[in-house]
Design a protein around this motif. Structure first.
Motif, PDB file in Angstrom:
ATOM      1  N   GLY A  50      16.403 -12.666  47.442  1.00  0.00           N
ATOM      2  CA  GLY A  50      16.672 -12.302  48.835  1.00  0.00           C
ATOM      3  C   GLY A  50      16.709 -10.802  49.042  1.00  0.00           C
ATOM      4  O   GLY A  50      16.850 -10.342  50.176  1.00  0.00           O
ATOM      5  N   ARG A  53      13.832  -9.725  51.357  1.00  0.00           N
ATOM      6  CA  ARG A  53      14.104 -10.114  52.748  1.00  0.00           C
ATOM      7  C   ARG A  53      15.203  -9.225  53.343  1.00  0.00           C
ATOM      8  O   ARG A  53      15.160  -8.859  54.519  1.00  0.00           O
ATOM      9  CB  ARG A  53      14.531 -11.593  52.801  1.00  0.00           C
ATOM     10  CG  ARG A  53      13.356 -12.543  52.744  1.00  0.00           C
ATOM     11  CD  ARG A  53      13.780 -13.935  52.384  1.00  0.00           C
ATOM     12  NE  ARG A  53      13.979 -14.084  50.942  1.00  0.00           N
ATOM     13  CZ  ARG A  53      14.443 -15.184  50.359  1.00  0.00           C
ATOM     14  NH1 ARG A  53      14.784 -16.234  51.087  1.00  0.00           N
ATOM     15  NH2 ARG A  53      14.575 -15.254  49.053  1.00  0.00           N
ATOM     16  N   SER A  54      16.178  -8.883  52.493  1.00  0.00           N
ATOM     17  CA  SER A  54      17.273  -8.019  52.942  1.00  0.00           C
ATOM     18  C   SER A  54      16.747  -6.627  53.315  1.00  0.00           C
ATOM     19  O   SER A  54      17.135  -6.061  54.345  1.00  0.00           O
ATOM     20  CB  SER A  54      18.314  -7.920  51.826  1.00  0.00           C
ATOM     21  OG  SER A  54      19.305  -7.014  52.165  1.00  0.00           O
ATOM     22  N   GLU A  65      22.290  -8.585  59.351  1.00  0.00           N
ATOM     23  CA  GLU A  65      21.418  -9.624  58.802  1.00  0.00           C
ATOM     24  C   GLU A  65      21.081  -9.305  57.334  1.00  0.00           C
ATOM     25  O   GLU A  65      21.086 -10.191  56.478  1.00  0.00           O
ATOM     26  CB  GLU A  65      20.130  -9.701  59.653  1.00  0.00           C
ATOM     27  CG  GLU A  65      19.107 -10.702  59.184  1.00  0.00           C
ATOM     28  CD  GLU A  65      19.517 -12.160  59.388  1.00  0.00           C
ATOM     29  OE1 GLU A  65      20.535 -12.388  60.068  1.00  0.00           O
ATOM     30  OE2 GLU A  65      18.849 -13.044  58.818  1.00  0.00           O
ATOM     31  N   SER A  66      20.841  -8.010  57.083  1.00  0.00           N
ATOM     32  CA  SER A  66      20.514  -7.560  55.730  1.00  0.00           C
ATOM     33  C   SER A  66      21.659  -7.877  54.759  1.00  0.00           C
ATOM     34  O   SER A  66      21.441  -8.380  53.653  1.00  0.00           O
ATOM     35  CB  SER A  66      20.236  -6.058  55.764  1.00  0.00           C
ATOM     36  OG  SER A  66      20.205  -5.535  54.480  1.00  0.00           O
ATOM     37  N   ILE A  69      21.893 -11.685  54.166  1.00  0.00           N
ATOM     38  CA  ILE A  69      20.842 -12.231  53.279  1.00  0.00           C
ATOM     39  C   ILE A  69      21.202 -11.942  51.822  1.00  0.00           C
ATOM     40  O   ILE A  69      21.291 -12.850  51.003  1.00  0.00           O
ATOM     41  CB  ILE A  69      19.447 -11.646  53.635  1.00  0.00           C
ATOM     42  CG1 ILE A  69      19.015 -12.125  55.021  1.00  0.00           C
ATOM     43  CG2 ILE A  69      18.411 -12.079  52.599  1.00  0.00           C
ATOM     44  CD1 ILE A  69      17.762 -11.453  55.558  1.00  0.00           C
ATOM     45  N   ASN A  70      21.397 -10.679  51.479  1.00  0.00           N
ATOM     46  CA  ASN A  70      21.851 -10.314  50.126  1.00  0.00           C
ATOM     47  C   ASN A  70      22.330  -8.859  50.131  1.00  0.00           C
ATOM     48  O   ASN A  70      21.524  -7.949  50.351  1.00  0.00           O
ATOM     49  CB  ASN A  70      20.703 -10.493  49.113  1.00  0.00           C
ATOM     50  CG  ASN A  70      21.204 -10.435  47.681  1.00  0.00           C
ATOM     51  OD1 ASN A  70      22.259  -9.869  47.414  1.00  0.00           O
ATOM     52  ND2 ASN A  70      20.462 -11.030  46.771  1.00  0.00           N
ATOM     53  N   ASN A 130      24.613 -16.867  46.776  1.00  0.00           N
ATOM     54  CA  ASN A 130      23.160 -17.052  46.873  1.00  0.00           C
ATOM     55  C   ASN A 130      22.774 -18.523  46.707  1.00  0.00           C
ATOM     56  O   ASN A 130      21.932 -19.039  47.427  1.00  0.00           O
ATOM     57  CB  ASN A 130      22.457 -16.226  45.783  1.00  0.00           C
ATOM     58  CG  ASN A 130      21.704 -15.059  46.352  1.00  0.00           C
ATOM     59  OD1 ASN A 130      21.683 -14.857  47.555  1.00  0.00           O
ATOM     60  ND2 ASN A 130      21.099 -14.273  45.493  1.00  0.00           N
ATOM     61  N   LYS A 133      23.733 -20.455  49.693  1.00  0.00           N
ATOM     62  CA  LYS A 133      22.852 -20.192  50.839  1.00  0.00           C
ATOM     63  C   LYS A 133      21.457 -20.776  50.616  1.00  0.00           C
ATOM     64  O   LYS A 133      20.637 -20.783  51.528  1.00  0.00           O
ATOM     65  CB  LYS A 133      22.696 -18.672  51.044  1.00  0.00           C
ATOM     66  CG  LYS A 133      23.888 -18.006  51.711  1.00  0.00           C
ATOM     67  CD  LYS A 133      23.611 -16.527  51.953  1.00  0.00           C
ATOM     68  CE  LYS A 133      23.595 -15.737  50.673  1.00  0.00           C
ATOM     69  NZ  LYS A 133      23.551 -14.276  50.845  1.00  0.00           N
ATOM     70  N   MET A 135      18.936 -19.496  48.758  1.00  0.00           N
ATOM     71  CA  MET A 135      17.987 -18.415  49.058  1.00  0.00           C
ATOM     72  C   MET A 135      16.576 -18.770  48.581  1.00  0.00           C
ATOM     73  O   MET A 135      16.317 -19.112  47.510  1.00  0.00           O
ATOM     74  CB  MET A 135      18.434 -17.127  48.372  1.00  0.00           C
ATOM     75  CG  MET A 135      19.640 -16.470  48.996  1.00  0.00           C
ATOM     76  SD  MET A 135      19.480 -16.173  50.741  1.00  0.00           S
ATOM     77  CE  MET A 135      18.218 -14.936  50.745  1.00  0.00           C
TER      78      MET A 135
END
Lengths: 135, 112
Positions: A50, A53-54, A65-66, A69-70, A130, A133, A135
């Protein structure tokens, strides 16, 4: 590791990081590969899954959001900005400040067990998060 | 140091070093004062085979580099998912040599 090898290694790693981030960026044609060997084999996300994506969320200014995500993405983004600039400044000014700090920090961590324990706990906690979630 | 003690050290700890380093280790130990023996025995030497197993199991998370004391590389390896998987595989082949190299560094530090 010698100063020269360390600088080359971190510059190449940073460059690979930038190439990876730009290649997988949402506007670049929709590449969604997974770099994670662990996830490919076990289908369980690793503590750093992640991160890309982060960083992508951070690049469009979405810090919350970052983080969701992670959080390691923020750390990686910070390192991706600071480390190459610091190394390039060192090379241009013919100094060893990054290398010296790196050696001192490494020695500090190896001599203080509580730092290792704390970092280990954070990594495990992030890993559990993680996995929860997916991920 | 006594020749017998030197041979005993080389017999028990020889596997922690590269073959070409053993001659210089023997030479250094022969010249070494007996008082430094205790210091020598407290040097942390890592077994290359154990490190290979650690690398195979936890190399993806940089655990092998953390154990060797290379914290910066360990963090970099962890954050990049084992260097996009490539570094993990490369380290399976390099970690034994690197372990022996670091063992030699620790040994030399203990000598001086």
């Amino acid at each position: 590791m010698t100063r020269r090898n360390l600088y080359i290694f971190f510059l190449v790693l940073s460059l690979a990081g930038y190439v990876w981030v730009f290649w997988t960026a949402p506007g670049s044609g929709g590449h969604h590969p997974t770099a994670c060997l662990f996830k490919t084999v076990t289908e369980i996300p690793c503590p750093s899954c992640g991160t890309t994506r982060s960083i992508a969320a951070l690049a469009v200014g979405d810090v919350q959001e970052s983080l969701l995500i992670n959080p390691f993405g923020l750390l990686t983004a910070f390192a991706l900005v600071i480390v190459p600039l610091w190394i390039l400044a060192d090379i241009l000014r013919k100094r060893d400040s990054f290398y010296n700090r790196y050696v001192v920090a490494e020695r500090y961590v190896t001599q203080h067990r509580w730092v290792v324990l704390l970092a280990g706990l954070i990594i495990v906690a992030n890993w559990i998060w993680n996995i929860s979630k997916a991920m | 140091m006594d020749q017998q003690k030197v041979d005993l050290f080389l017999m028990t700890s020889g596997k922690y070093f590269e073959g070409y380093q053993l001659a210089s280790i023997k030479e250094k130990l022969t010249k070494l004062d007996d008082a430094k023996l205790l210091q020598l025995q407290s040097v942390s030497l890592r077994d290359p085979i154990i490190m290979l197993i650690v690398s195979l199991i936890g190399g993806h998370f940089g655990i092998d580099r953390f154990v060797l004391g290379e914290v910066g590389l360990g963090v970099a390896k962890l954050l990049t998912c084992g260097g996009f998987g490539i570094w993990t595989i490369v380290d399976w082949f390099l970690i034994m040599g690197r372990t022996r190299e670091i063992n030699m560094q620790n040994f030399q530090q203990a000598m001086y």
